[in-house]
Design an enzyme around this catalytic site. Sequence first.
Site, mmCIF file in Angstrom:
data_model
loop_
_atom_site.group_PDB
_atom_site.id
_atom_site.type_symbol
_atom_site.label_atom_id
_atom_site.label_comp_id
_atom_site.label_asym_id
_atom_site.label_seq_id
_atom_site.Cartn_x
_atom_site.Cartn_y
_atom_site.Cartn_z
ATOM 1 N N CYS A 1 -20.019 -0.112 -20.800
ATOM 2 C CA CYS A 1 -20.427 -0.928 -19.534
ATOM 3 C C CYS A 1 -19.328 -0.827 -18.623
ATOM 4 C CB CYS A 1 -20.330 -2.514 -19.785
ATOM 5 S SG CYS A 1 -21.390 -3.081 -21.169
ATOM 6 N N ASN B 1 -17.176 -6.640 -18.171
ATOM 7 C CA ASN B 1 -17.081 -5.429 -19.160
ATOM 8 C C ASN B 1 -16.246 -5.703 -20.362
ATOM 9 O OD1 ASN B 1 -14.999 -2.343 -18.989
ATOM 10 N ND2 ASN B 1 -16.962 -2.710 -20.017
ATOM 11 N N GLU C 1 -15.713 -7.377 -24.713
ATOM 12 C CA GLU C 1 -16.526 -8.113 -25.641
ATOM 13 C C GLU C 1 -15.668 -9.514 -25.843
ATOM 14 O OE1 GLU C 1 -18.322 -7.715 -30.042
ATOM 15 O OE2 GLU C 1 -17.545 -6.199 -29.022
ATOM 16 N N ASP D 1 -22.126 -13.151 -24.905
ATOM 17 C CA ASP D 1 -20.586 -13.872 -24.768
ATOM 18 C C ASP D 1 -20.536 -13.935 -23.442
ATOM 19 O OD1 ASP D 1 -20.931 -11.130 -24.377
ATOM 20 O OD2 ASP D 1 -18.935 -10.596 -25.472
ATOM 21 N N ARG E 1 -24.827 -1.659 -17.621
ATOM 22 C CA ARG E 1 -24.766 -2.316 -18.897
ATOM 23 C C ARG E 1 -24.992 -1.370 -20.135
ATOM 24 N NH1 ARG E 1 -28.599 -6.648 -22.074
ATOM 25 N NH2 ARG E 1 -27.155 -7.423 -23.720
ATOM 26 N N LEU E 2 -24.128 -1.342 -21.285
ATOM 27 C CA LEU E 2 -24.438 -0.748 -22.306
ATOM 28 C C LEU E 2 -24.862 -2.060 -23.231
ATOM 29 C CD1 LEU E 2 -24.432 1.974 -24.205
ATOM 30 C CD2 LEU E 2 -22.283 1.449 -24.865
ATOM 31 N N SER E 3 -26.141 -2.188 -23.696
ATOM 32 C CA SER E 3 -26.711 -3.139 -24.340
ATOM 33 C C SER E 3 -26.063 -3.233 -25.990
ATOM 34 C CB SER E 3 -27.975 -3.331 -24.171
ATOM 35 O OG SER E 3 -28.495 -3.169 -22.880
ATOM 36 N N ILE E 4 -25.512 -4.219 -26.362
ATOM 37 C CA ILE E 4 -25.000 -4.469 -27.578
ATOM 38 C C ILE E 4 -25.277 -5.850 -28.083
ATOM 39 C CG2 ILE E 4 -22.705 -4.499 -28.929
ATOM 40 C CD1 ILE E 4 -21.476 -2.503 -27.129
ATOM 41 N N ILE E 5 -24.995 -7.051 -27.298
ATOM 42 C CA ILE E 5 -25.199 -8.174 -27.877
ATOM 43 C C ILE E 5 -26.412 -8.761 -27.025
ATOM 44 C CG2 ILE E 5 -24.410 -10.694 -28.065
ATOM 45 C CD1 ILE E 5 -21.569 -9.617 -28.587
#
Length: 271
Positions: free
Chosen positions: A2, A74, A76, A99, A49-53
């Site tokens: 991100c 950016n 977690e 989050d 965005r790099l989608s993780i959650i």
Amino acid sequence: MCGIVGIFNLDKEDIKNQSLYDMCRTIEHRGPDDRGTYFRQNFSMGMQRLSIIDIDNGSQPIYNKQKTVWTVFNGEIYNYKELRKKLVAKNYEFNSNTDTEVIVHLYEEYGENFVTLLNGMFSIALWDVDKETLFLYRDRMGEKPLHYHYDNKKLFFGSEIKSILINKNISNEIDYYALSLYFSLGYIPAPYTIYKDIKKLLPAHYIKINTHSFKIKEYWSLNINDQLELKPEAYYAEKIIELLTDSIRLRLISDVPLGSFLSGGIDSSLI
């Protein structure tokens, strides 16, 4: 990975949307899954965005119910589930499982010092509409990058320097003191960068800026207790395993497959 970017024009002149889009494009590799933007006359911010959650509902910027608090982020937040439970108990409503949304409601509840409650790695941009104030936060160890250019008239910020330099009015003059630090240390420590007119926000610090003032504040520092009680070696060995196990557990929160890169050294062997 991100990445975030933004522009704050202190003389209240309208910002051209294209300027922000250009900044986003320079960091597209950090977040190829999604792009989000926010525009308000003399302020704009965006993120890749790099989608993780919460892949489906986690698009940024995220805002509160009244649309008076907006954020891009950016990183977690490892303890976001615990923080979310406390906010729900205080009657805050959530529209996602991210989050990021926790950040918005924490600011509503605790104000600008909410950052002290976060356990994580992060660079955060938070815009308070009513106060016309921007907050930029960087995590305690400086894991996530946050660069900025400020000339008393405009503030540009970004996860990468090149997102700022794409604005042609910003000089790319080399800072030779920073260069000497690089040859001495092997890296350039914050607040310096290789460019005179671009700085790195120090770890465990945040910027608070509006049309009246610009302040950089420290929100955390390492507390070394000189009165530490010495205990047997077995106690510390057990404590290290306990902390390491818990830290790995927290970092495995994800809605997509993840992995670890291990070098084979002492740290990797422990993991």
